[in-house]
Design a protein around this motif. Structure first.
Motif, PDB file in Angstrom:
ATOM      1  N   ALA A 181       0.822  -1.202   0.000  1.00 29.92           N
ATOM      2  CA  ALA A 181       0.000   0.000   0.000  1.00 29.92           C
ATOM      3  C   ALA A 181       0.859   1.256   0.000  1.00 29.92           C
ATOM      4  N   ASN A 182       1.896   1.258   0.817  1.00 28.65           N
ATOM      5  CA  ASN A 182       2.698   2.470   0.934  1.00 28.65           C
ATOM      6  C   ASN A 182       3.639   2.679  -0.240  1.00 28.65           C
ATOM      7  N   ASP A 183       3.938   1.632  -0.993  1.00 30.07           N
ATOM      8  CA  ASP A 183       4.698   1.797  -2.227  1.00 30.07           C
ATOM      9  C   ASP A 183       3.890   2.565  -3.274  1.00 30.07           C
ATOM     10  N   ALA A 184       2.577   2.503  -3.184  1.00 31.95           N
ATOM     11  CA  ALA A 184       1.727   3.301  -4.084  1.00 31.95           C
ATOM     12  C   ALA A 184       1.318   4.614  -3.431  1.00 31.95           C
ATOM     13  N   HIS A 185       1.136   4.598  -2.120  1.00 32.65           N
ATOM     14  CA  HIS A 185       0.729   5.809  -1.399  1.00 32.65           C
ATOM     15  C   HIS A 185       1.803   6.893  -1.469  1.00 32.65           C
ATOM     16  N   ALA A 186       3.063   6.530  -1.313  1.00 31.13           N
ATOM     17  CA  ALA A 186       4.143   7.516  -1.301  1.00 31.13           C
ATOM     18  C   ALA A 186       4.199   8.338  -2.593  1.00 31.13           C
ATOM     19  N   PRO A 187       4.132   7.729  -3.791  1.00 32.72           N
ATOM     20  CA  PRO A 187       4.117   8.551  -4.996  1.00 32.72           C
ATOM     21  C   PRO A 187       2.934   9.520  -5.058  1.00 32.72           C
ATOM     22  N   ALA A 188       1.778   9.105  -4.538  1.00 35.41           N
ATOM     23  CA  ALA A 188       0.623  10.004  -4.528  1.00 35.41           C
ATOM     24  C   ALA A 188       0.885  11.216  -3.641  1.00 35.41           C
ATOM     25  N   VAL A 189       1.493  10.980  -2.483  1.00 35.30           N
ATOM     26  CA  VAL A 189       1.798  12.088  -1.567  1.00 35.30           C
ATOM     27  C   VAL A 189       2.878  12.986  -2.171  1.00 35.30           C
ATOM     28  N   ILE A 190       3.891  12.381  -2.776  1.00 35.28           N
ATOM     29  CA  ILE A 190       4.945  13.162  -3.428  1.00 35.28           C
ATOM     30  C   ILE A 190       4.362  14.051  -4.511  1.00 35.28           C
ATOM     31  N   GLN A 191       3.434  13.528  -5.285  1.00 39.05           N
ATOM     32  CA  GLN A 191       2.849  14.281  -6.387  1.00 39.05           C
ATOM     33  C   GLN A 191       2.206  15.584  -5.904  1.00 39.05           C
ATOM     34  N   THR A 192       1.576  15.558  -4.748  1.00 40.35           N
ATOM     35  CA  THR A 192       0.905  16.757  -4.238  1.00 40.35           C
ATOM     36  C   THR A 192       1.903  17.857  -3.867  1.00 40.35           C
ATOM     37  N   ALA A 193       3.133  17.472  -3.544  1.00 38.55           N
ATOM     38  CA  ALA A 193       4.136  18.445  -3.114  1.00 38.55           C
ATOM     39  C   ALA A 193       5.189  18.717  -4.179  1.00 38.55           C
ATOM     40  N   LEU A 194       5.150  17.989  -5.283  1.00 36.55           N
ATOM     41  CA  LEU A 194       6.272  17.984  -6.218  1.00 36.55           C
ATOM     42  C   LEU A 194       6.435  19.300  -6.972  1.00 36.55           C
ATOM     43  N   GLN A 195       5.348  19.892  -7.425  1.00 36.71           N
ATOM     44  CA  GLN A 195       5.479  21.114  -8.208  1.00 36.71           C
ATOM     45  C   GLN A 195       6.107  22.239  -7.389  1.00 36.71           C
TER      46      GLN A 195
END
Length: 216
Positions: A181-195
């Motif tokens: 779950a967290n292998d997929a969750h982490a990219p989602a969280v990163i995406q929100t802060a990435l820009q």
């Protein structure tokens, strides 16, 4: 552009722990109503964290029947889709082929090759974040751990023992569920802060401008 150095495992270990999903936010649909709920939530998402797991091969010449598990996550929840289940296969095929949902992950080259064969359809609107970091000057495969350290300033821990466990098992352990779950969750969280993080990085790396004559 000189190659930037990603945080080491030792550097990451000094940071606060990554905020993992609680068990109640990790869904493994089995019943029709659970698949209906998963479909409604996943198709409503603008982007999803994405990863896969396969049963490891320990002997040369073994047939690779994976991936066996597909993980999709928002910033709040994750769904683990076991591909031995026909409804899970159908749902995975629809989500990964949906043009309106961006699927985001790390190290997706192998998935781009194996999943179309497994699903019988091409992947649409899939973004490998390794390439985003490469454009900023990091190595070609920064990976989720280093990306979490850079962008979120957190330590993303991965268990090698769990990573090489039997992902084809019909009954996943609690450790497997958390890991996947967290292998997929982490990219989602990163995406929100990435820009915001990228803009800050570009400002920091750009040469400072001298004031024009008459300016202070």
């Amino acid at each position: 552009m000189p190659k930037l150095k990603a945080p080491s495992k030792e550097d990451s270990a000094l940071l606060p722990h990554f905020a993992e999903l609680p068990v109640q936010a990790i869904h493994i649909p089995q019943a029709p109503a659970e698949f209906d709920a998963a479909y409604a939530a996943l198709t409503a998402a603008r982007f999803l964290g994405f990863d896969t797991e396969s049963k490891p091969l320990f002997n040369a010449g073994q047939h690779d029947s994976g991936p066996h598990l597909v993980q999709l996550a928002t910033t709040q929840q994750a769904w683990l889709l076991q591909l031995h289940h026909p409804r899970a296969l159908e749902l995975t095929r629809e989500i990964l082929g949906a043009a309106h949902i961006c699927k985001i992950g790390f190290g997706l080259d192998n998935d781009r090759q194996s999943l179309p064969r497994r699903l019988g359809t091409e992947l649409v609107n899939v973004e490998d974040l390794d390439r985003r970091f490469k454009q900023l000057g990091y190595g070609p495969s920064i990976g989720v751990r280093a990306a979490v350290a850079l962008v979120l300033r957190q330590n993303f821990r991965k268990s090698k023992r769990t990573s090489t466990s039997n992902w084809a098992s019909p009954q996943l352990t609690t450790a497997q569920c958390r890991y996947a779950a967290n292998d997929a969750h982490a990219p989602a969280v990163i995406q929100t802060a990435l820009q915001h993080w990228e803009e800050h990085q570009l400002q920091r790396l750009s040469p400072s401008r001298s004031p024009r004559p008459g300016q202070r």
